[in-house]
Design a protein around this motif. Structure first.
Motif, short mmCIF file in Angstrom:
data_model
loop_
_atom_site.label_atom_id
_atom_site.label_comp_id
_atom_site.label_asym_id
_atom_site.label_seq_id
_atom_site.Cartn_x
_atom_site.Cartn_y
_atom_site.Cartn_z
N TYR A 36 -22.57 -2.80 22.97
CA TYR A 36 -23.09 -1.27 23.77
C TYR A 36 -24.33 -0.64 23.31
O TYR A 36 -24.60 -0.55 21.81
CB TYR A 36 -21.47 -0.38 23.68
CG TYR A 36 -20.08 -1.21 23.83
CD1 TYR A 36 -19.60 -0.41 24.56
CD2 TYR A 36 -19.71 -1.56 22.89
CE1 TYR A 36 -18.35 -1.47 24.82
CE2 TYR A 36 -18.46 -2.10 22.38
CZ TYR A 36 -17.83 -1.74 23.42
OH TYR A 36 -16.38 -2.58 24.13
N ASP A 37 -24.90 0.27 24.48
CA ASP A 37 -25.99 0.93 23.96
C ASP A 37 -25.65 2.11 23.30
O ASP A 37 -25.05 3.09 24.07
CB ASP A 37 -26.74 1.35 25.48
CG ASP A 37 -28.35 1.36 25.34
OD1 ASP A 37 -28.07 2.66 24.12
OD2 ASP A 37 -28.56 1.39 26.22
N ASP A 38 -25.94 2.62 22.03
CA ASP A 38 -25.87 3.81 20.82
C ASP A 38 -26.33 4.96 21.61
O ASP A 38 -26.57 6.38 21.13
CB ASP A 38 -25.71 3.60 20.13
CG ASP A 38 -24.61 4.38 18.98
OD1 ASP A 38 -23.62 4.41 20.01
OD2 ASP A 38 -24.88 4.81 17.92
N VAL A 39 -27.23 4.69 22.51
CA VAL A 39 -28.41 6.01 23.31
C VAL A 39 -27.37 6.62 24.05
O VAL A 39 -27.34 7.67 24.69
CB VAL A 39 -29.70 4.96 23.61
CG1 VAL A 39 -30.02 6.83 24.16
CG2 VAL A 39 -30.36 5.52 22.37
N THR A 40 -27.73 5.62 25.46
CA THR A 40 -26.81 5.69 26.46
C THR A 40 -25.39 5.99 26.70
O THR A 40 -24.36 6.63 27.81
CB THR A 40 -26.88 5.13 28.09
OG1 THR A 40 -25.95 3.30 27.14
CG2 THR A 40 -28.38 4.58 28.38
N GLY A 41 -24.25 5.41 25.31
CA GLY A 41 -23.26 4.83 25.85
C GLY A 41 -22.71 4.45 27.08
O GLY A 41 -21.78 4.05 26.62
N LEU A 42 -23.04 3.19 27.22
CA LEU A 42 -22.67 2.30 28.26
C LEU A 42 -22.89 1.33 27.51
O LEU A 42 -23.66 0.71 27.03
CB LEU A 42 -23.99 2.20 29.53
CG LEU A 42 -24.07 3.85 30.36
CD1 LEU A 42 -25.62 3.44 31.20
CD2 LEU A 42 -23.27 3.60 31.01
N PRO A 43 -21.96 0.32 27.97
CA PRO A 43 -21.64 -1.16 27.67
C PRO A 43 -22.53 -2.07 28.05
O PRO A 43 -23.27 -1.96 29.64
CB PRO A 43 -20.02 -1.64 28.38
CG PRO A 43 -20.44 -0.14 29.76
CD PRO A 43 -20.96 0.02 29.24
N LEU A 44 -23.55 -3.16 27.41
CA LEU A 44 -24.49 -3.51 27.08
C LEU A 44 -23.58 -5.67 28.29
O LEU A 44 -25.09 -5.67 29.31
CB LEU A 44 -25.31 -3.73 26.41
CG LEU A 44 -26.08 -2.90 25.60
CD1 LEU A 44 -27.05 -2.81 24.80
CD2 LEU A 44 -27.36 -2.54 26.95
N ALA A 45 -22.85 -5.79 27.25
CA ALA A 45 -22.76 -7.16 28.18
C ALA A 45 -21.97 -7.16 27.13
O ALA A 45 -21.61 -7.78 25.59
CB ALA A 45 -24.14 -8.48 28.06
N MET A 46 -21.01 -8.59 27.53
CA MET A 46 -20.10 -9.67 26.22
C MET A 46 -20.59 -10.78 26.65
O MET A 46 -20.65 -11.24 28.13
CB MET A 46 -18.74 -8.95 27.06
CG MET A 46 -18.28 -10.56 26.80
SD MET A 46 -16.68 -9.97 27.13
CE MET A 46 -15.53 -8.35 26.14
N MET A 47 -20.98 -11.85 25.45
CA MET A 47 -20.97 -12.77 25.69
C MET A 47 -20.08 -13.73 25.11
O MET A 47 -20.18 -13.60 23.82
CB MET A 47 -23.15 -12.78 25.61
CG MET A 47 -22.73 -12.41 24.57
SD MET A 47 -25.12 -12.50 24.03
CE MET A 47 -25.09 -10.97 24.81
N ASP A 48 -20.44 -15.13 25.25
CA ASP A 48 -20.17 -16.08 24.83
C ASP A 48 -21.34 -16.30 23.14
O ASP A 48 -22.79 -16.09 23.34
CB ASP A 48 -20.78 -17.86 25.06
CG ASP A 48 -20.62 -18.88 24.22
OD1 ASP A 48 -19.57 -18.48 23.41
OD2 ASP A 48 -20.93 -19.75 24.65
N CYS A 49 -20.96 -16.16 22.14
CA CYS A 49 -21.62 -16.08 21.15
C CYS A 49 -22.27 -17.88 20.45
O CYS A 49 -22.82 -17.46 19.68
CB CYS A 49 -21.19 -15.40 20.11
SG CYS A 49 -21.85 -14.75 18.96
N SER A 50 -21.69 -18.73 20.87
CA SER A 50 -22.09 -19.62 20.69
C SER A 50 -23.60 -20.49 19.79
O SER A 50 -24.04 -20.75 18.55
CB SER A 50 -21.48 -21.29 20.97
OG SER A 50 -21.50 -21.09 22.15
N ARG A 51 -24.61 -20.68 20.96
CA ARG A 51 -25.63 -20.08 20.93
C ARG A 51 -26.64 -18.87 20.12
O ARG A 51 -27.09 -19.72 19.61
CB ARG A 51 -26.46 -20.32 22.36
CG ARG A 51 -28.11 -20.83 22.24
CD ARG A 51 -28.61 -20.63 23.46
NE ARG A 51 -30.28 -21.64 23.44
CZ ARG A 51 -31.30 -21.40 24.10
NH1 ARG A 51 -31.06 -19.96 25.21
NH2 ARG A 51 -32.26 -21.49 23.73
#
Length: 329
Positions: free
Chosen positions: A98-113
């Motif tokens: 989440y972007d803590d400046v705009t308050g908008l969600p940025l991304a959800m991702m697979d974290c394996s890589r």
């Protein structure tokens, strides 16, 4: 689709696999995350752990904030079948930013890589800070996900290494280690060893990345004066920790959560002399004498996942990768 507070960019395994990133970029990103944490600008609370009584699975939840990037994130990790062989285990890990400046969600991702890059980058930073002057020989124990990039990352931070050894038994893993080394450092060769203990006697840096079923368990007496032993997975006996001259950890609190298999007969772990963020910030030296045997514990800090995940999110957005999902409509 324009981004707003109802949509979320989802990045799959295949989305992230198509992104090229230099090893130096990964190391720099991870190091910046540690420096920001050491400066008190980031937050990295202790991870939460859930494990059933019979030990067949383990799950973690990690919340953090990167003060330099001004990003808040939550990482979850779940592994099932811990008593099974690697091919029968199930493992899922995700990161939501989440972007803590705009308050908008940025991304959800697979974290394996992200994990497959972040962890060997941290080992490489530990090696750089802890290795004795003139270190030339490295031994990697294990050929799984973390072992396959261990040598390329070590060469990124310790370019003077001239002898590279590998202890492993899985043919596919051994081939993968060699392929990754050749991809990042063409012409460099790795020496396959059959006795990890004997090989450790010659190594300036030992990185243990093996799985829990490994027969390798290098004892303290096998480490030469000045050696650095870095534990990521398995392959080092508890004596390498308890008889070390110095103990360095990415986080002492995390070590006490995830390093219980290294406890002594009383269930105790020794105190940590220094945490990696402090060493990277210049506040203190990891190595204070050339002949010290140093044990370093590499456990994940979510601020490094956040920084690297944000870097991937930037690269993915530039290439219009991912799927925008109206999650909150």
């Amino acid at each position: 689709m324009d981004r707003d507070d109802t949509t979320l960019r989802v990045l799959s395994t295949s989305d992230l696999a198509g992104l090229d990133i230099a090893l130096t970029d990964v190391v720099d990103t991870v190091e910046q995350a540690y420096r920001t944490l050491a400066a008190g600008q980031s937050d990295n609370p202790r991870k939460l752990t859930v494990k059933p009584a019979d030990g067949h699975s383990v799950s973690y939840a990690m919340l953090g904030r990167d003060g330099a990037r001004e990003v808040v994130a939550v990482k979850t990790s779940y592994k099932h079948g811990l008593r099974e062989s690697r091919d029968k285990q199930h493992y899922y890990t995700t990161l939501t930013l989440y972007d803590d400046v705009t308050g908008l969600p940025l991304a959800m991702m697979d974290c394996s890589r992200i994990g497959s890059l972040r962890t060997p980058a941290v080992s490489a930073l530990l090696a750089r800070e802890c290795a004795a002057p003139g270190a030339t020989t490295a031994l990697v124990i294990g050929t799984g996900t973390q072992g396959r990039l261990a040598l390329p990352f070590l060469l990124t931070t310790l370019p003077d290494l001239d002898r590279l050894m590998l202890s492993g038994t899985h043919p596919d893993g051994i081939a993968a280690v060699r392929a990754e080394l050749d991809r990042h450092f063409p012409g460099r060769e790795v020496e396959l060893v059959t006795d990890a203990t004997r090989a450790a006697r010659d190594a300036d840096v030992v990185v243990a990345t093996a799985g829990p079923h490994t027969p390798a368990a290098v004892e303290a007496e096998a480490l030469k004066p000045g050696a650095t032993a870095i534990l990521v997975g398995h392959g080092l006996a508890p004596s390498t920790l308890h008889r070390a001259d110095r103990v360095i950890a990415t986080s002492e609190a995390q070590m006490r959560v995830t390093g219980t298999d290294m406890a002594d007969v009383h269930g105790d772990l020794p105190a940590v002399d220094l945490e990696l963020p402090a060493a990277l910030s210049g506040a203190a030296r990891a190595r204070t004498a050339a002949g010290q045997r140093i044990f370093a514990y590499n456990s994940g800090l979510v601020v490094t996942d956040i920084a690297l995940g944000h870097r991937f999110a930037q690269l993915a957005a530039d290439q219009h990768l991912g799927t925008e999902i109206p999650l909150w409509k």
